[in-house]
Design a protein around this motif. Structure first.
Motif, PDB file in Angstrom:
ATOM      1  N   VAL A  86       0.941  -1.040  -0.141  1.00 51.50           N
ATOM      2  CA  VAL A  86       0.155  -0.071  -0.045  1.00 51.50           C
ATOM      3  C   VAL A  86       0.826   1.302  -0.121  1.00 51.50           C
ATOM      4  O   VAL A  86       0.675   2.057  -0.713  1.00 51.50           O
ATOM      5  CB  VAL A  86      -0.894  -0.130   0.964  1.00 51.50           C
ATOM      6  N   GLU A  87       1.950   1.215   0.790  1.00 56.60           N
ATOM      7  CA  GLU A  87       2.797   2.356   0.871  1.00 56.60           C
ATOM      8  C   GLU A  87       3.546   2.658  -0.640  1.00 56.60           C
ATOM      9  O   GLU A  87       3.816   3.747  -1.112  1.00 56.60           O
ATOM     10  CB  GLU A  87       3.854   2.175   1.863  1.00 56.60           C
ATOM     11  N   ARG A  90       1.439   4.246  -2.904  1.00 54.17           N
ATOM     12  CA  ARG A  90       1.073   5.450  -2.424  1.00 54.17           C
ATOM     13  C   ARG A  90       2.132   6.328  -3.187  1.00 54.17           C
ATOM     14  O   ARG A  90       2.071   7.506  -3.692  1.00 54.17           O
ATOM     15  CB  ARG A  90       1.128   5.760  -1.046  1.00 54.17           C
ATOM     16  N   TRP A 112     -11.059  11.370  -2.909  1.00 51.97           N
ATOM     17  CA  TRP A 112     -10.768  10.129  -2.470  1.00 51.97           C
ATOM     18  C   TRP A 112      -9.584   9.370  -2.231  1.00 51.97           C
ATOM     19  O   TRP A 112      -9.372   8.892  -0.885  1.00 51.97           O
ATOM     20  CB  TRP A 112     -11.796   8.780  -3.221  1.00 51.97           C
ATOM     21  N   GLY A 113      -8.615   9.541  -3.049  1.00 53.73           N
ATOM     22  CA  GLY A 113      -7.535   9.019  -2.935  1.00 53.73           C
ATOM     23  C   GLY A 113      -6.605   9.850  -1.855  1.00 53.73           C
ATOM     24  O   GLY A 113      -5.967   9.100  -0.944  1.00 53.73           O
ATOM     25  N   ALA A 114      -6.833  11.264  -1.904  1.00 58.45           N
ATOM     26  CA  ALA A 114      -6.255  12.079  -1.074  1.00 58.45           C
ATOM     27  C   ALA A 114      -6.789  11.717   0.523  1.00 58.45           C
ATOM     28  O   ALA A 114      -5.876  11.600   1.465  1.00 58.45           O
ATOM     29  CB  ALA A 114      -6.615  13.396  -1.249  1.00 58.45           C
ATOM     30  N   ARG A 115      -8.016  11.469   0.522  1.00 56.26           N
ATOM     31  CA  ARG A 115      -8.564  11.270   1.867  1.00 56.26           C
ATOM     32  C   ARG A 115      -8.154   9.881   2.561  1.00 56.26           C
ATOM     33  O   ARG A 115      -7.435   9.930   3.635  1.00 56.26           O
ATOM     34  CB  ARG A 115     -10.000  11.161   1.632  1.00 56.26           C
ATOM     35  N   ILE A 116      -8.010   8.825   2.015  1.00 52.91           N
ATOM     36  CA  ILE A 116      -7.633   7.523   2.306  1.00 52.91           C
ATOM     37  C   ILE A 116      -6.155   7.736   2.618  1.00 52.91           C
ATOM     38  O   ILE A 116      -5.702   6.771   3.497  1.00 52.91           O
ATOM     39  CB  ILE A 116      -7.939   6.149   1.560  1.00 52.91           C
ATOM     40  N   ASN A 117      -5.380   8.349   1.955  1.00 54.27           N
ATOM     41  CA  ASN A 117      -4.081   8.292   2.343  1.00 54.27           C
ATOM     42  C   ASN A 117      -3.727   9.496   3.403  1.00 54.27           C
ATOM     43  O   ASN A 117      -2.529   9.844   3.584  1.00 54.27           O
ATOM     44  CB  ASN A 117      -3.293   8.786   0.903  1.00 54.27           C
ATOM     45  N   GLY A 118      -4.650  10.110   4.051  1.00 50.40           N
ATOM     46  CA  GLY A 118      -4.526  10.883   5.014  1.00 50.40           C
ATOM     47  C   GLY A 118      -4.089  12.336   4.957  1.00 50.40           C
ATOM     48  O   GLY A 118      -3.440  12.973   5.722  1.00 50.40           O
ATOM     49  N   PHE A 119      -4.444  12.779   3.774  1.00 49.05           N
ATOM     50  CA  PHE A 119      -4.485  14.131   3.499  1.00 49.05           C
ATOM     51  C   PHE A 119      -4.963  15.232   4.677  1.00 49.05           C
ATOM     52  O   PHE A 119      -6.076  15.022   4.795  1.00 49.05           O
ATOM     53  CB  PHE A 119      -4.946  14.397   2.124  1.00 49.05           C
ATOM     54  N   LYS A 120      -4.009  16.261   4.896  1.00 51.63           N
ATOM     55  CA  LYS A 120      -4.517  17.117   5.760  1.00 51.63           C
ATOM     56  C   LYS A 120      -4.302  18.124   5.264  1.00 51.63           C
ATOM     57  O   LYS A 120      -3.223  18.984   5.468  1.00 51.63           O
ATOM     58  CB  LYS A 120      -3.834  16.814   7.264  1.00 51.63           C
ATOM     59  N   ILE A 167      -2.163  12.484  -5.183  1.00 57.07           N
ATOM     60  CA  ILE A 167      -1.560  11.827  -4.128  1.00 57.07           C
ATOM     61  C   ILE A 167       0.107  11.850  -4.180  1.00 57.07           C
ATOM     62  O   ILE A 167       0.700  11.411  -3.086  1.00 57.07           O
ATOM     63  CB  ILE A 167      -1.687  10.263  -3.663  1.00 57.07           C
TER      64      ILE A 167
END
Ligand code: ATP
Ligand code: MG
Lengths: 260, 411, 315
Positions: A86-87, A90, A112-120, A167
């Motif tokens: 998964v990493e 990414r 969606w992709g940003a969110r699941i990858n923890g985008f802040k 991402i």
């Protein structure tokens, strides 16, 4: 994942890829240059997609697939035991042959992709930046909430590129990204790739010789071994060398269209 | 460009680990749904087995051991008659003799007569299997205290005799013979109707119909919808059409049979045939669809007409699939209960069905009636009948699977 | 040379007029016959509508009955001429709701597990369990509800609060019965989502869980909706479980701990006895059956429409 300064974006060492007992790709040694476009060319079935998908471990989803040798990202073997696929994905994004947006809104496709990858951060900004980065912003800025399915094929493919760069990977893999598109859309994708290479390393599989010659800086020529039906890289060099003074006769035949 | 807004390095590792943990918990939840299904299925099957075997406490009016020297089962016909003569009052004996001469009756009948008329078993209490196995002494103590005269015996309610004896008003002697035969007749009539009609409709829809024409689209949609109509509605249809409107035919009056009304095997079988018809059509369509076009084209290529290509090439290749589908339709028919209640399965029949124009009962109807009775011994025979029904279904389905594996061709 | 010679012999026997279209009587007769057989299936639907409609009409025309009473009243006591369908509908709604609440989450979870996670070997074990559940006759489920689940519930909840006949037990068991249907239809919907969407999700760094629940599941949502609707239709039309386990009192109640008779169970019980033809009571059964038929038909049509639309989306 450990960072180590490597002159290359990604590097393979004695890489072989198997489907069951069939060795689809054999003994590949490649050093992909950073922030350049590398094209992989070769006849159908020689293992281009297989090799490309190995770079971000998409082959993990084929239960019979197996890899020997190493793929090194910053000196770390992507197939090492402790590495999480998964990493890997990414950091190494992918654009597929046929545009495959999610059946969601244009905005959601990127968010969606940003969110699941923890985008802040500011999501709206990210969506805009990514769409701008994929040269799509002006065409869709008024319909971000509409379904991505309402876009044309070329627009969908650029959306998929936008989704990939959102991402912020280091490398973007593209498997015949323009083969399902018309010439105009193809041209736009090619221009976009020139833009993108300022920030990303791009590896592209293509069947189109002109395209490879036009867009890429380096080219890897793949070919099947006569006896085993395994594919391998027979020549890898700067694109202009491959297309003007190839060392291998088979390469010359292939790029000039006299092959097969 | 927006940069460094994603977790990196250690943060990324921790973040991904967290996501994996969430995924793992959810995966367990998804799996638990299947575990619940497994537990339910096991509970259901064990519950049935639990009910069909176990201890029974019972009393005799007369102890069978005192009746004759040898065990009853070993007595010859003459000896059985002698036992009857010795133990029955003269009037009762003569009455039996008048109904059918005792010498003309089978040994089984005589044996049953002795049990019913002389020994007269009375079940006082039944115990389920698992209690019987694990709490034997507690049961013995309880029986000794509550029924000092009773005998305690381990009984398998499912026995060869259960399969071969007809209905009885006493659970101890009741069997499923009539119901089993009724089920067979019913399935036979249902499939005799549904198979030709269903396969014909399927051939028409797959091979002839112009997919775009309005009529054909309506036929197709209609078949899909019929498959979803509640079975009880088919029961109402059967009641109105077969039992009442076509009574002259279904009661057999047309053929000179006068002792029944329309509530016969024929009505029930036709109702069930209509119920499984959509199933047969849909399955046959799938089977025909699976035959590749190249076969038809090859037939046309050598000058065959459409029907010739269907008859000699498409149907033979689709046959295993059609048969498999029909067997599945038959297992549906054999388990259906509701429509038969409506069409009017009889509550008490002891005569084997000899023709389609007789009153009938079937396995699921017996199960329903016995389950609905309050007494435990009826629940026990309901459980035994369920086992019979499930074994029957298992046989059907196993046959279907065998057929499929044996003949299915991968194109 | 040889080939040319052969062709010549063919040519000599070849008469163009053979090519003229022939009337093949047999062929046309067969086609007509098959068409009639196919059309017969429509006749089944038509007769259902006519039979139910005709008797229901007689029922509604009866002076004892008014439409307003039928659709508004909550009392169903044929003996005193009270025909309020709500007394039966309430039980149908309650048992179906319980069944759906059990079957949808379980069926959907099972489908996700089977299509997204299960290995081949796990599937080979788990799939048959669902298929066996789907093949068990409903009367057996009725036995199970009355003689296993109800005693269990009475043990858990207290026998003073829940009766020997109750809607909870019937609803729960009905949920188990419908579970395989929901799960197999949902599984079809999930596996109809093209693999390219899964790959897209993975390529963006999604875990398999995120890909299946956040991309595949939403993409299959309409197909799953169709499964739920078919499930509702099955629950509404189910007879034996409720006839055995939920009691024989037509009472207007939504309390799952109480006994109440559903539309289907009422039809089964009344028609099981020897009811004289042509009475209001007898005709009332057809009115109920007509309602059942129309409701389930509508549900099935909607569900099929959704499935077709859903398929088109990915073609
Ligand atoms: N999932 C798989 N399972 C087994 N073998 C596979 C699989 N995918 C590809 N192969 C085999 O691996 C070899 C290489 O396939 P690959 O798709 O990489 O070729 P390619 O060079 O991308 O061809 P094309 O130009 O047609 O896309 C082929 O022989 C193919 O049959
Ligand atoms: Mg390829």
């Amino acid at each position: 994942m450990q960072t180590e300064n490597s002159p290359y974006a990604i590097e393979t060492r004695n890489l072989s890829i198997f489907y069951g007992s069939f060795e689809a790709v054999k003994d590949v040694n490649l050093q992909i240059q950073k922030q350049k476009i590398t094209a992989i060319i070769g006849p159908s079935g020689c293992g281009k997609s297989t090799l490309l998908r190995a770079f971000n471990r998409m082959n993990d989803f084929v239960p019979t697939s197996r890899v020997s040798g190493e793929i090194l990202l910053h000196g770390t073997n992507l197939y090492g035991k402790e590495i999480d696929p998964v990493e890997v994905r990414r950091r190494i994004g992918m654009v597929f042959q046929k545009p495959n947006p999610f059946p969601k809104s244009i905005y959601e496709n990127i968010a969606w992709g940003a969110r699941i990858n923890g985008f802040k951060g500011n999501m709206d900004d990210l969506v805009e930046q990514s769409l701008r980065g994929a040269a799509l912003w002006d065409e869709v800025k008024d319909k971000l909430k509409q379904s991505a399915y309402a876009l044309s094929g070329g627009q969908q493919q650029r959306l998929c590129i936008a989704r990939a760069i959102a991402i912020q990977p280091e490398i973007i893999l593209m498997d015949e990204p323009a083969s399902a598109l018309d010439p105009i859309s193809t041209l736009r994708i090619e221009e976009l790739m020139q833009e993108l290479k300022k920030n990303y390393t791009i590896i592209i599989v293509t069947h189109n010789m002109q395209q490879a010659a036009r867009v890429s800086d380096y080219t890897a020529m793949m070919m099947l071994y006569e006896n085993t039906r395994s594919g391998t890289v027979i020549e890898y060099d700067e694109t202009k060398t491959i297309f003007t003074r190839p060392k291998d006769k088979r390469t010359e035949e292939y790029v000039t269209g006299r092959f097969g | 460009m927006i940069k460094y807004t994603y977790p990196e390095q250690q943060d990324l590792e921790r973040f991904v680990a967290l996501r994996y943990r969430t995924a793992w918990i959810w995966q367990l939840l998804f799996l638990s749904a299947l575990l619940i299904a497994i537990v339910s299925l096991s509970a259901l099957l064990l519950n049935v087995v639990d009910g069909a075997f176990g201890y029974v406490a019972y009393e005799f009016k007369k102890d069978p051991l005192t009746i004759s020297e040898k065990p009853l089962e070993e007595l010859s016909k003459d000896e059985l008659i002698a036992v009857l003569q010795a133990n029955l009052s003269r009037g009762a004996y003569n009455k039996l003799e008048k109904e059918t001469p005792l010498a003309a009756r089978s040994e089984g009948e005589l044996y049953n007569l002795i049990i019913e008329r002389i020994i007269q078993i009375k079940t006082l209490e039944t115990y389920p299997l698992f209690r019987s196995l694990f709490e034997k002494s507690a049961i013995e103590a309880e029986v000794r205290e509550k029924y000092p005269n009773a005998r305690l015996e381990f009984r398998s309610w499912l026995s060869p005799a259960f399969l071969t004896t007809p209905m009885s008003s006493r659970a101890e002697f009741a069997g499923v013979r009539t119901a089993l035969l009724g089920s067979m007749w019913l399935v036979g009539i249902a499939i005799a109707f549904a198979l030709p009609v269903g396969v014909g409709a399927a051939i028409y829809l797959q091979e002839y119909a112009d997919r775009k024409s309005m009529v054909n689209r309506i036929i197709q949609t209609n078949i899909n919808n019929l498959a979803g109509v509640p079975s009880i509605v088919y029961g109402m249809l059967g009641l109105a059409i077969f039992v009442r409107a076509m009574e002259a035919f279904t009661s057999g009056a047309m053929f000179g049979i006068t002792d029944t009304n329309g509530r016969t095997l024929m009505s029930a079988g036709l109702t069930m045939g209509i119920l499984v018809l959509p199933l047969v059509v849909i399955n046959a369509q799938e089977a025909i669809k699976a035959v590749p076009d190249s076969i038809r084209q090859a037939a046309f290529g050598v000058g065959a007409t459409r029907w010739q290509s269907i008859w000699s090439h498409v149907l033979p290749n689709a046959l295993p699939g059609i048969l498999t589908g029909s067997i599945l339709a038959m297992s549906r028919a054999i388990g259906e209960t509701a429509p038969l209640i409506i069409v009017g399965a009889s509550t008490f029949v002891t005569v084997d069905p000899q023709s389609p124009f007789t009153k009938f009962t079937v396995l699921p109807i017996q199960i329903y009636q016995w389950t609905a009775r309050p007494q435990d011994e009826f629940h026990a025979i309901a459980a035994a009948a369920i086992i019979v029904l499930l074994v029957l279904l298992l046989t059907f389905n196993a046959t279907a699977i065998l057929l499929r594996n044996r003949f299915q061709r991968r194109w | 040379m040889q080939a040319a010679a052969k062709q010549e012999t063919v040519n000599t026997t070849f008469r163009p007029k053979i090519l003229k279209r022939k009337l093949r009587l047999g062929e046309s007769a067969i086609e007509a016959g098959l068409f009639i057989v196919g059309f017969l299936t429509i006749f089944v639907t038509v007769s259902i509508v006519i039979v139910l409609g005709d008797q229901a009409l007689l029922f509604f025309l009866d002076p004892e009955v008014t439409l307003a009473e039928f659709f508004m009243s909550t009392k169903w006591v044929p003996a005193i001429g009270e025909f309020g369908i709500w007394a039966l509908v309430s039980a149908t709604l309650t048992t179906s709701a319980i069944a759906i609440l059990v079957a949808v989450p379980l069926g959907l979870s099972a489908a996700i597990y089977l299509s997204e996670y299960a290995s081949h070997r796990a599937r080979a074990v788990l799939k048959p369990v669902l298929e066996i559940l789907a093949g068990i006759p409903t009367v057996v489920y009725g036995y199970f509800a009355l003689l296993f689940v109800t005693p269990l519930l009475r043990e858990l909840i207290g026998s003073e609060r829940i009766g020997v006949y109750n809607m909870l037990s019937a609803g729960l068991v009905m949920g188990i019965m419908i579970l395989p249907l929901i799960s197999s239809m949902s599984e079809d919907a999930l596996s109809a989502v093209p693999n390219s969407l899964r790959e897209a999700a993975y390529a963006m760094g999604a875990t398999p869980f995120e890909a299946s629940t956040q991309v595949v599941l939403p993409a299959a949502l309409s197909g799953i909706g169709a499964a739920v609707i078919v499930g509702i239709s099955r629950a509404v039309g189910e007879t034996m479980i409720v006839a055995i386990a939920s009691g024989a009192t037509s009472e207007f109640t939504f309390n799952p701990l109480k006994a109440a008779e559903t539309m289907t169970a009422h039809i089964a019980r009344i028609s099981g006895g020897d009811l004289p033809y042509g009475t209001v009571d007898y005709n009332s059964l057809f009115a109920i059956a007509l309602m059942l038929f129309l409701v389930t038909l509508a549900l099935n049509i909607v569900s099929q429409w959704i499935v077709t639309k859903f398929r088109e989306q990915y073609e």
